[in-house]
Design a protein around this motif. Structure first.
Motif, PDB file in Angstrom:
ATOM      1  N   VAL A 186      36.543  30.188  26.028  1.00 53.99           N
ATOM      2  CA  VAL A 186      36.425  29.889  27.463  1.00 53.99           C
ATOM      3  C   VAL A 186      37.514  30.614  28.251  1.00 53.99           C
ATOM      4  O   VAL A 186      37.273  31.184  29.338  1.00 53.99           O
ATOM      5  CB  VAL A 186      36.493  28.367  27.688  1.00 53.99           C
ATOM      6  N   ALA A 187      38.735  30.615  27.703  1.00 53.64           N
ATOM      7  CA  ALA A 187      39.843  31.295  28.387  1.00 53.64           C
ATOM      8  C   ALA A 187      39.567  32.784  28.506  1.00 53.64           C
ATOM      9  O   ALA A 187      39.831  33.421  29.553  1.00 53.64           O
ATOM     10  CB  ALA A 187      41.141  31.040  27.629  1.00 53.64           C
ATOM     11  N   ALA A 188      39.028  33.356  27.436  1.00 49.08           N
ATOM     12  CA  ALA A 188      38.720  34.788  27.474  1.00 49.08           C
ATOM     13  C   ALA A 188      37.637  35.087  28.496  1.00 49.08           C
ATOM     14  O   ALA A 188      37.700  36.087  29.236  1.00 49.08           O
ATOM     15  CB  ALA A 188      38.304  35.247  26.083  1.00 49.08           C
ATOM     16  N   LEU A 189      36.658  34.220  28.532  1.00 46.18           N
ATOM     17  CA  LEU A 189      35.586  34.432  29.516  1.00 46.18           C
ATOM     18  C   LEU A 189      36.113  34.310  30.938  1.00 46.18           C
ATOM     19  O   LEU A 189      35.743  35.095  31.835  1.00 46.18           O
ATOM     20  CB  LEU A 189      34.463  33.413  29.267  1.00 46.18           C
ATOM     21  N   LEU A 190      36.984  33.338  31.189  1.00 44.92           N
ATOM     22  CA  LEU A 190      37.547  33.175  32.534  1.00 44.92           C
ATOM     23  C   LEU A 190      38.405  34.379  32.918  1.00 44.92           C
ATOM     24  O   LEU A 190      38.366  34.861  34.065  1.00 44.92           O
ATOM     25  CB  LEU A 190      38.375  31.888  32.592  1.00 44.92           C
ATOM     26  N   ALA A 191      39.179  34.861  31.958  1.00 45.34           N
ATOM     27  CA  ALA A 191      40.021  36.026  32.248  1.00 45.34           C
ATOM     28  C   ALA A 191      39.168  37.247  32.559  1.00 45.34           C
ATOM     29  O   ALA A 191      39.469  38.040  33.466  1.00 45.34           O
ATOM     30  CB  ALA A 191      40.943  36.295  31.063  1.00 45.34           C
ATOM     31  N   ARG A 192      38.124  37.398  31.835  1.00 43.07           N
ATOM     32  CA  ARG A 192      37.240  38.539  32.070  1.00 43.07           C
ATOM     33  C   ARG A 192      36.558  38.434  33.426  1.00 43.07           C
ATOM     34  O   ARG A 192      36.401  39.423  34.144  1.00 43.07           O
ATOM     35  CB  ARG A 192      36.203  38.603  30.942  1.00 43.07           C
ATOM     36  N   ARG A 193      36.194  37.222  33.760  1.00 40.41           N
ATOM     37  CA  ARG A 193      35.539  37.019  35.059  1.00 40.41           C
ATOM     38  C   ARG A 193      36.502  37.322  36.207  1.00 40.41           C
ATOM     39  O   ARG A 193      36.131  37.944  37.218  1.00 40.41           O
ATOM     40  CB  ARG A 193      35.044  35.579  35.131  1.00 40.41           C
ATOM     41  N   ALA A 194      37.741  36.896  36.059  1.00 43.10           N
ATOM     42  CA  ALA A 194      38.745  37.175  37.107  1.00 43.10           C
ATOM     43  C   ALA A 194      38.992  38.670  37.240  1.00 43.10           C
ATOM     44  O   ALA A 194      39.163  39.202  38.344  1.00 43.10           O
ATOM     45  CB  ALA A 194      40.035  36.438  36.771  1.00 43.10           C
ATOM     46  N   ALA A 195      39.002  39.359  36.129  1.00 43.40           N
ATOM     47  CA  ALA A 195      39.218  40.808  36.170  1.00 43.40           C
ATOM     48  C   ALA A 195      38.074  41.496  36.878  1.00 43.40           C
ATOM     49  O   ALA A 195      38.276  42.466  37.628  1.00 43.40           O
ATOM     50  CB  ALA A 195      39.368  41.328  34.748  1.00 43.40           C
ATOM     51  N   ARG A 196      36.888  41.024  36.665  1.00 43.96           N
ATOM     52  CA  ARG A 196      35.746  41.632  37.344  1.00 43.96           C
ATOM     53  C   ARG A 196      35.845  41.428  38.858  1.00 43.96           C
ATOM     54  O   ARG A 196      35.494  42.310  39.642  1.00 43.96           O
ATOM     55  CB  ARG A 196      34.450  41.036  36.805  1.00 43.96           C
ATOM     56  N   ARG A 197      36.295  40.260  39.252  1.00 46.63           N
ATOM     57  CA  ARG A 197      36.416  40.011  40.683  1.00 46.63           C
ATOM     58  C   ARG A 197      37.448  40.956  41.313  1.00 46.63           C
ATOM     59  O   ARG A 197      37.250  41.460  42.413  1.00 46.63           O
ATOM     60  CB  ARG A 197      36.814  38.553  40.928  1.00 46.63           C
ATOM     61  N   ARG A 198      38.543  41.155  40.671  1.00 42.02           N
ATOM     62  CA  ARG A 198      39.557  42.043  41.232  1.00 42.02           C
ATOM     63  C   ARG A 198      39.061  43.487  41.307  1.00 42.02           C
ATOM     64  O   ARG A 198      39.403  44.252  42.209  1.00 42.02           O
ATOM     65  CB  ARG A 198      40.835  41.975  40.386  1.00 42.02           C
ATOM     66  N   SER A 199      38.248  43.841  40.346  1.00 40.27           N
ATOM     67  CA  SER A 199      37.773  45.226  40.340  1.00 40.27           C
ATOM     68  C   SER A 199      36.786  45.506  41.464  1.00 40.27           C
ATOM     69  O   SER A 199      36.537  46.656  41.804  1.00 40.27           O
ATOM     70  CB  SER A 199      37.123  45.543  38.989  1.00 40.27           C
ATOM     71  N   ARG A 200      36.254  44.504  42.070  1.00 42.84           N
ATOM     72  CA  ARG A 200      35.290  44.711  43.151  1.00 42.84           C
ATOM     73  C   ARG A 200      35.949  44.869  44.521  1.00 42.84           C
ATOM     74  O   ARG A 200      35.263  45.098  45.506  1.00 42.84           O
ATOM     75  CB  ARG A 200      34.315  43.520  43.184  1.00 42.84           C
TER      76      ARG A 200
END
Length: 385
Positions: free
Chosen positions: A347-361
């Motif tokens: 879950v932590a990995a998924l949340l981190a990945r999701r946050a990274a995607r948001r910043r990249s946009r």
């Protein structure tokens, strides 16, 4: 009507007949019979002599008194005592009343046990005046030593009380044999194939066959007839049956270690049979052992028992099961904790990945995977000096 002459003749004839009868008897007509010394009486028949023994029963060599009453022998001929199988054995030398009563003391001769006729004769005359019977109680015996033996053991058959006659072709000896073998042997070896139980021994005179009759003795061959099962682990319950035990209680052991006792029921005393259950000790190691059964002080037959593994006592097994259950619970808890940790990390990995995607946009920013400074494109790049 008859003439007077005929009547007189008839009367004379009747008187003559009456006179004839009276003269012959020596008494007047109608008189009672004469009694007195001249009357003859029938002589009483002579009573048969009587022989009595006191006592009428005894063993060989025991003395008994012989009384003969009413015997009468010719002058100079004494009384002879005749034993049925031995012939004359004594002469009566004591006279209580000459010609009537005789008395003597005799020792019972050596002969077969049983009832023997004793006859009384005059001298060497074959005619028997009187007879009686004497009971010899010396019953022959047959004994086996030892009384309990195993197949292959040597035993001794001992006989006593036999009185065998000598003969030119048949010497005085006793035939003895174990039942079923037919061999004449006073020191035989117990056959190897003999079955456990009570076995008979026969003995009799070789000659004559009837003196005495066949006599039997017995000996015991103890043995374990069944062992079920004949192998197992320590703690195994074993059924044991046996026969040929001449005692009320049979001791059971494993290589000398007592396992218990077995009772021989009264209705099986003639066969010495028993049946019981014993338990192999729990700490018995693997190996081949001998289970034995014996009467106190007697021979000990054995059978093998194979111990193939170590027995786990019930208390130890319960504790082991509890430990296994705790181990299983611990494993389940560990697996659950591991699964939960993996879930948290996922879950932590998924949340981190999701946050990274948001910043990249975000516009004007390009996030690169390297650690250098981010590049600035567009108007911001032109404004920088």
């Amino acid at each position: 009507m008859s003439s007077p002459r005929a009547t007189r003749a008839l009367l004379l004839l009747l008187l003559g007949l009456i006179c004839l009868v009276g003269c012959t008897s020596g008494q007047p007509p109608g008189a009672a019979p004469r009694t007195g010394p001249t009357a003859s009486a029938p002589s009483a028949a002579a009573a048969r002599p009587q022989a009595k023994l006191r006592p009428p029963v005894g063993d060989i060599g025991d003395e008994f008194t012989l009384l003969v009453d009413g015997a009468s022998c010719p002058s100079g001929a004494g009384l002879t005592v005749v034993w049925d199988t031995l012939g004359p054995i004594a002469r009566i030398d004591r006279v209580i009343e000459p010609g009537t009563t005789y008395l003597t003391v005799i020792a019972a001769p050596k002969d077969a046990y049983g009832s023997h006729p004793v006859g009384i004769r005059c001298g060497d005359d074959e005619a028997e005046l009187a007879s009686t019977r004497y009971q010899l109680t010396n019953a022959p015996t047959v004994t086996v030593y030892p009384s309990s033996a195993l197949p292959g053991d040597d035993v001794i058959i001992s006989v006593s009380g036999f009185s065998c006659a000598n003969d030119v072709n048949f010497p005085a000896r006793v035939h003895a044999s174990i039942a079923g073998t037919g061999r004449d042997d006073h020191a035989p070896t117990i056959p190897g194939d003999i079955k456990p139980g009570r076995h008979q021994v026969f003995a009799s005179c070789i000659w004559p066959v009837r003196n005495p009759p066949q006599v039997t003795g017995a000996f015991w061959v103890p043995g374990i007839t069944r062992l079920s099962p004949d192998g197992g682990s320590g703690g195994t319950a074993v059924l044991i049956t046996g026969a040929g035990f001449d005692c009320a209680r049979v001791d059971i052991d494993l290589e000398g270690t007592p396992l218990g006792t077995a009772e021989v029921p009264p209705d099986r005393a003639r066969t010495g049979a028993f049946s019981t259950r014993v338990t192999i000790p729990a700490d018995t190691r693997r190996g081949r052992y001998l289970i034995g059964a014996s009467c106190p002080g007697a021979v000990r037959p054995t059978v093998p028992f194979i111990v193939d593994n170590t027995f786990v006592p019930p208390s130890y097994a319960a504790a082991q099961d509890d430990r296994n259950a705790r181990s299983e619970r611990n494993v389940r808890v560990a697996l659950g904790a591991g699964a939960l940790l993996l879930l948290v990390l996922t879950v932590a990995a998924l949340l981190a990945r999701r946050a990274a995607r948001r910043r990249s946009r975000r516009p004007g920013l390009e996030i690169r995977p390297d650690l250098g400074e981010p590049r600035v494109q567009g108007r911001e790049a032109e404004e920088r000096p």
